[in-house]
Design a protein around this motif. Structure first.
Motif, PDB file in Angstrom:
ATOM      1  N   PHE A 129       8.811  50.628   2.863  1.00  0.00           N
ATOM      2  CA  PHE A 129       9.772  51.170   4.091  1.00  0.00           C
ATOM      3  C   PHE A 129      11.506  51.261   4.002  1.00  0.00           C
ATOM      4  O   PHE A 129      11.413  49.855   3.715  1.00  0.00           O
ATOM      5  CB  PHE A 129       9.169  50.450   5.183  1.00  0.00           C
ATOM      6  N   GLY A 130      11.631  52.062   4.060  1.00  0.00           N
ATOM      7  CA  GLY A 130      13.584  51.675   3.818  1.00  0.00           C
ATOM      8  C   GLY A 130      13.879  51.408   5.468  1.00  0.00           C
ATOM      9  O   GLY A 130      14.161  51.961   5.739  1.00  0.00           O
ATOM     10  N   VAL A 131      15.148  52.139   4.865  1.00  0.00           N
ATOM     11  CA  VAL A 131      16.108  52.195   6.036  1.00  0.00           C
ATOM     12  C   VAL A 131      14.895  52.956   7.209  1.00  0.00           C
ATOM     13  O   VAL A 131      14.875  54.316   6.627  1.00  0.00           O
ATOM     14  CB  VAL A 131      17.151  52.257   5.664  1.00  0.00           C
ATOM     15  N   PRO A 132      15.098  52.471   8.607  1.00  0.00           N
ATOM     16  CA  PRO A 132      14.399  53.450   9.726  1.00  0.00           C
ATOM     17  C   PRO A 132      15.335  54.911  10.177  1.00  0.00           C
ATOM     18  O   PRO A 132      16.263  54.818   9.661  1.00  0.00           O
ATOM     19  CB  PRO A 132      14.449  52.941  10.860  1.00  0.00           C
ATOM     20  N   THR A 133      14.126  55.727   9.672  1.00  0.00           N
ATOM     21  CA  THR A 133      14.806  57.733  10.348  1.00  0.00           C
ATOM     22  C   THR A 133      15.099  57.111  11.919  1.00  0.00           C
ATOM     23  O   THR A 133      14.897  56.314  12.581  1.00  0.00           O
ATOM     24  CB  THR A 133      13.176  58.147   9.882  1.00  0.00           C
ATOM     25  N   GLU A 134      15.762  58.153  12.110  1.00  0.00           N
ATOM     26  CA  GLU A 134      15.726  58.494  13.727  1.00  0.00           C
ATOM     27  C   GLU A 134      14.548  58.254  14.021  1.00  0.00           C
ATOM     28  O   GLU A 134      14.272  57.781  15.787  1.00  0.00           O
ATOM     29  CB  GLU A 134      16.390  59.671  14.213  1.00  0.00           C
ATOM     30  N   GLU A 135      13.710  59.237  13.553  1.00  0.00           N
ATOM     31  CA  GLU A 135      12.554  58.703  15.013  1.00  0.00           C
ATOM     32  C   GLU A 135      12.194  57.425  14.708  1.00  0.00           C
ATOM     33  O   GLU A 135      11.520  57.295  15.469  1.00  0.00           O
ATOM     34  CB  GLU A 135      11.548  59.882  14.270  1.00  0.00           C
ATOM     35  N   GLU A 136      11.691  56.687  13.439  1.00  0.00           N
ATOM     36  CA  GLU A 136      11.845  56.086  13.634  1.00  0.00           C
ATOM     37  C   GLU A 136      12.251  54.923  14.622  1.00  0.00           C
ATOM     38  O   GLU A 136      11.969  53.823  15.515  1.00  0.00           O
ATOM     39  CB  GLU A 136      10.979  55.241  12.498  1.00  0.00           C
TER      40      GLU A 136
END
Lengths: 286, 286
Positions: A104-111
């Motif tokens: 789990f890295g930097v959250p995506t826009e969707e996340e």
């Protein structure tokens, strides 16, 4: 008296966070529960391999036969703490078919458009699997808190949400093994220096690692809060001294062995008529 | 002269399907390219482990640094051919973090609502990864043909669609390694008998395996058609004699080594100023 290297049965308990745990005074170079040094740890890890392998296969068989149990290994630690090494050298001991690894890295826009547990729920292991989270929902009370990615009342509310979420997981049959790998400030400096020194390690280096290192004390405080507020009876934290990578790997392998043993699984019963199938097979003889 | 067990550099070529390949006369107990017997194969596999491990890490580093290459290992074979063993003992030699394994069973309702390549496309490996398909789009010209799950003109059209699809993958940077594990009729009978004999193997047994065994000749014909029609220069088939499991594992490991070597990757260049980062790190010294 034998000097054979060995692992104490109390290792797990020694690593478990209890009331009053103090990260600031935690010795990151220790090897609790291990009789022997770093190379003893390496030898013992090979032995653990065989044990883990059979336990994991039983879990897999259980899942293939309609069972609902699973194991989730949550790995946390600052950069260079050795999370990748755990995946490679400990998780790598078992059949990769029975494992699902998510980082789990930097959250995506969707996340980001969903609540912080949304991406976590989607990544949970299927029945019969060992799921591995390389970083996890705890980033949402670590980097999110230190870097003020959300207002204090938002991250404040997350500790309870996490506890509820994990209680739900455990109730559904997942054993949750939470591991925080803790390196010392000095050791982190040396590991970063090595990544900068060796061209075959450059790809592992990120200038952001220094920014994080500059917030060391804030991160220690945030980790202390994690241990204080989310080490529950159903999903306790284990803090692993990680200056000695080989010790850390052995310790995590032991946690996994115990998690799998706690499931107390046997080989599944046949759901077909064994004698009848033997006859059918016999009839195919040419 | 040395009697050291060794692997011939021509092994891969010996296993590659060429014009006129005849499955009916293929010796499933042979060990082409191996000097030594079954236990030599086991020893050599350990050596392959170290080679594979480094090659895989370079591929992973490449992917993490913006590279687009990947490897896809397609595993086909009838029940008991040893696909699971390949995943466990060959794919298991490398860091599980760099691997994504998908197995394709009976299509779900959602999958059936789409064209046959839909679920395959969704499971392709990301850049930097080794993808493993345990069964694949070839089931759509194997079981679909033998069990007449679709009309002949539908499966007939699929060979060309598969070739086009794989050409597209290769053009996008994926090395496609297609492996068919071939056991003899007798050996399959013995392996099924073992699954019925041993309670710890019951979970691997499925009464449907006998139904499939009863269609043996039809499956051989369907496999022959696969080799005739989809062994292309860009994605050739390799047929592996699989009566000796240890030989089969060694052979597949060699195919993977060669696929990774063909990428000719080096460690990625740093995309940051190494000297400046060393200074920044130095400044964090306490």
């Amino acid at each position: 008296m034998s000097k054979k290297p060995s692992l104490s049965h109390e290792l797990t308990e020694q690593l478990r966070v209890r009331e009053g745990f103090d990260l600031a005074s935690f010795d990151r170079g220790a090897r609790p529960g291990l009789k022997g040094g770093s190379s003893a740890a390496e030898d013992l890890l090979v032995e653990q391999g065989g044990i883990l392998d059979e336990l994991q296969e039983k879990l897999y068989a259980h899942g293939r036969s309609g069972g609902t149990r699973s194991v989730l290994l949550v790995l946390q630690g600052l950069d260079t703490a050795g999370k990748g090494g755990i995946v490679r050298h400990v998780v790598g001991l078992v059949d990769p078919q029975g494992v699902s690894i998510r980082s789990f890295g930097v959250p995506t826009e969707e996340e980001r458009a969903h609540d912080f547990l949304w991406r976590i729920r989607r990544a949970l292991p299927q029945p019969g699997r060992i799921g591995v989270f390389d970083r996890s929902h705890y980033e949402d009370v670590l980097v999110a808190r230190v870097d003020e990615l959300v207002p204090p009342d938002v991250w404040e509310s997350r500790y309870d949400l996490i506890n509820d979420f994990e209680a739900e997981l455990v109730a559904a049959g997942t054993v949750v093994v939470k591991v925080a790998l803790m390196v010392s400030y000095e050791e982190q400096g040396e590991r970063l220096a090595e990544r900068l020194e060796r061209p075959d390690k450059h790809w592992k280096y990120n200038p952001g690692d220094i920014d994080t290192r500059l917030r060391w004390d804030d991160y220690q405080e945030a980790y202390q809060a994690v241990f204080d507020r989310t080490s529950t009876p159903h999903a306790p934290w284990h803090v692993i001294p990680a200056d000695d990578k080989r010790y850390a790997r052995l310790a995590v392998s032991q946690l996994l062995v115990e998690a799998l043993e706690s499931l107390d699984l046997d080989w599944p019963q046949a759901d077909f008529d064994v004698a009848a199938e033997k006859e059918r097979l016999e009839a195919t003889r040419r």
